[in-house]
Structure formats: C-alpha cells, structure tokens
Design a protein around this motif. Structure first.
Motif, PDB file in Angstrom:
ATOM      1  N   THR A 121       2.873   6.133  -2.735  1.00 29.09           N
ATOM      2  CA  THR A 121       4.003   6.883  -3.313  1.00 29.09           C
ATOM      3  C   THR A 121       3.746   7.215  -4.779  1.00 29.09           C
ATOM      4  OG1 THR A 121       5.462   5.650  -1.847  1.00 29.09           O
ATOM      5  CG2 THR A 121       6.499   6.871  -3.634  1.00 29.09           C
ATOM      6  N   PHE A 122       3.343   6.200  -5.535  1.00 28.23           N
ATOM      7  CA  PHE A 122       3.076   6.421  -6.959  1.00 28.23           C
ATOM      8  C   PHE A 122       1.922   7.405  -7.139  1.00 28.23           C
ATOM      9  CE2 PHE A 122       4.868   2.041  -8.438  1.00 28.23           C
ATOM     10  CZ  PHE A 122       6.148   2.560  -8.347  1.00 28.23           C
ATOM     11  N   ALA A 123       0.887   7.274  -6.313  1.00 29.11           N
ATOM     12  CA  ALA A 123      -0.270   8.180  -6.424  1.00 29.11           C
ATOM     13  C   ALA A 123       0.163   9.622  -6.176  1.00 29.11           C
ATOM     14  CB  ALA A 123      -1.355   7.761  -5.435  1.00 29.11           C
ATOM     15  N   PRO A 148       0.815  -1.237   0.000  1.00 28.95           N
ATOM     16  CA  PRO A 148       0.000   0.000   0.000  1.00 28.95           C
ATOM     17  C   PRO A 148       0.840   1.274   0.000  1.00 28.95           C
ATOM     18  CG  PRO A 148      -0.888  -1.584   1.551  1.00 28.95           C
ATOM     19  CD  PRO A 148       0.418  -2.135   1.093  1.00 28.95           C
ATOM     20  N   VAL A 162       3.657   1.717  -1.397  1.00 30.11           N
ATOM     21  CA  VAL A 162       4.171   1.937  -2.756  1.00 30.11           C
ATOM     22  C   VAL A 162       3.086   2.577  -3.627  1.00 30.11           C
ATOM     23  CG1 VAL A 162       5.137   0.835  -4.790  1.00 30.11           C
ATOM     24  CG2 VAL A 162       5.725  -0.016  -2.544  1.00 30.11           C
ATOM     25  N   PHE A 163       1.856   2.060  -3.492  1.00 31.55           N
ATOM     26  CA  PHE A 163       0.749   2.651  -4.249  1.00 31.55           C
ATOM     27  C   PHE A 163       0.579   4.124  -3.889  1.00 31.55           C
ATOM     28  CE2 PHE A 163      -1.358  -1.792  -4.274  1.00 31.55           C
ATOM     29  CZ  PHE A 163      -0.555  -2.162  -5.340  1.00 31.55           C
ATOM     30  N   VAL A 204       3.242  10.953  -6.475  1.00 31.45           N
ATOM     31  CA  VAL A 204       4.097  11.423  -7.574  1.00 31.45           C
ATOM     32  C   VAL A 204       3.238  11.812  -8.782  1.00 31.45           C
ATOM     33  CG1 VAL A 204       5.833  10.671  -9.256  1.00 31.45           C
ATOM     34  CG2 VAL A 204       6.137  10.154  -6.852  1.00 31.45           C
ATOM     35  N   ALA A 205       2.278  10.944  -9.128  1.00 33.43           N
ATOM     36  CA  ALA A 205       1.440  11.216 -10.296  1.00 33.43           C
ATOM     37  C   ALA A 205       0.554  12.443 -10.059  1.00 33.43           C
ATOM     38  CB  ALA A 205       0.588   9.985 -10.631  1.00 33.43           C
TER      39      ALA A 205
END
Lengths: 191, 42
Positions: B13-15, B8, B10-11, B17-18
C-alpha cells in the motif's frame, strides 16, 4: 539607504523619481475559487497529492512501526521503542539535508525522486521472504528518510505556489488532508 | 487491526501511494526554484 540614493543620483546626474507604490501581483480580493482557477487548479491538486501521500506514509510509519516490532516480531517494549527512535533520528537527518540542498536540486526533482526512493524501499521490504525485525527496520528507515524530506520540503513549496491573497487558504486546505491521514492512521492502527 | 494480508500488504500500500505521488509530482508539479514569488504566483 540614503547613501545609496545619493550615489545613484550622482551616478545618473539626475534626481531620483518620487517613490510610488507597486502592485506586483494581481490586485483582487481573496477567493476560494482562486485555488481551483485556471492557473492554480493544477498546483492545488498536485500539492494535495504530495501532502496526502507523504503524510499517509509518515504517520503510518511513525505511529505504527513500534507496534509492529512488538506485536509481529514480539520484541520487548524498550527495543521496539528504540527501533522507532532510530527511524525518527534518521528522518530528522533527512529534513536537515533537504533544508540545505533543495534550493540546489529543485522542488520537482527532489519530491519525485524521494517518493520513488521510498516506493523502492517499500517494495524491497515486501520482497524480503520472512523478514526479520532488523530488515524491516532498515527498509522502513530508508523509506522514512526520504518521506521526511518531502514532509519538510512541502512546507516550503506550498506557500510558493500561491499569491499572498490566497496563500493562507491554500496552505490551510492542505492542512486538512494531513490531518485526515493522521486520524485515519490513529483510529485504525493505534489499538 | 491491520489490513487483511498482514505486513506485506501494508508495504505494498505504501509503495503504491509513494509511486503514484512520484509520477504525479514528476509530471505535473511546477518548479519554483530560483523564481521570484510574484512572478511564480501572480
């Protein structure tokens, strides 16, 4: 060409003026300072954000998702790789759609919406309680679809942002950022 | 091997950044669609 020239002379009733060289961009030597000058600083920073963010996410997903399926969800190797392939195939479809549509939609709207859609997909994945591998696959594939369109679109966008004299410098500088993302991901997650 | 907090995080983090990239692009990116190269980048 000769036909066009003849027709133009006939239409205007006058001989064509002699050809002369036209410099349509500022005629000055290339310099790194151009990338950070008043006109280009904002473009450089924005395009760096796009490159860094889109490849940070892309490499994270493309390199590391099969490992997640295998280690977190304990799927067999072939299934893990097949799930990874599904994501890649959908990403490829995204790049094709982007290539055909971005000239109609516009770059800014396309990039901003795609980043937002990817963020929503990640948020959705985060919100799933005790998610299955297939739910993760679905969310990550949707996210990867949108990120792929940015990955391909920014190759079009970056050269447009700089005049010919510094185009190679501008494109080269962002290339380092994408590579940094790759090395970082590979070091941390490929074990 | 993974970030502390597991999948979770990691998700998230990506969310993040995006989402930052979405805002930055929407606010500050210039539009080059339909513009002549020499005019968009003098």
């Amino acid at each position: 060409m000769a036909l066009i020239e003849t027709e133009t002379q006939k239409a205007t009733g006058r001989p064509l003026p002699p050809p002369k060289p036209v410099v349509s961009t500022l005629n000055k030597p290339a310099s790194l300072a151009d990338l950070f000058g008043p006109l280009y600083l904002r473009r450089t920073l924005v395009v760096w954000v796009i490159w860094f963010s889109s490849y940070f996410v892309n490499y994270g997903l493309s390199i590391w998702l099969p490992t997640v399926y295998r280690t977190v969800f304990k799927l067999p190797l072939d299934v893990s790789l097949r799930y990874g392939l599904i994501t890649q195939a959908v990403g490829l479809l995204g790049t094709l759609i982007c290539a055909l549509a971005i000239d109609h939609v516009g770059r800014r709207l396309w990039f901003a919406s795609s980043f937002a859609a990817a963020a929503v997909s990640f948020g959705r994945a985060r919100a799933l309680p005790r998610s299955t591998a297939e739910q993760v696959l679905a969310c990550m594939t949707v996210a990867y679809f949108f990120i792929s369109t940015i990955n391909i679109g920014v190759y079009l966008y970056t050269p447009e942002l700089y005049p010919t004299r510094v185009r190679a410098l501008g494109v080269g500088s962002r290339d380092r950022l994408a590579s940094v993302c790759l090395h970082d991901r590979a070091d941390r997650w490929s074990e | 091997m993974m970030l502390a907090g597991g999948l979770p995080s990691v998700f998230v983090t990506f969310a993040i950044v995006a989402a930052i990239a979405a805002v930055a692009t929407g606010l500050f990116a210039i539009e080059t669609k339909g513009r002549v190269l020499e005019e968009a980048s003098p």
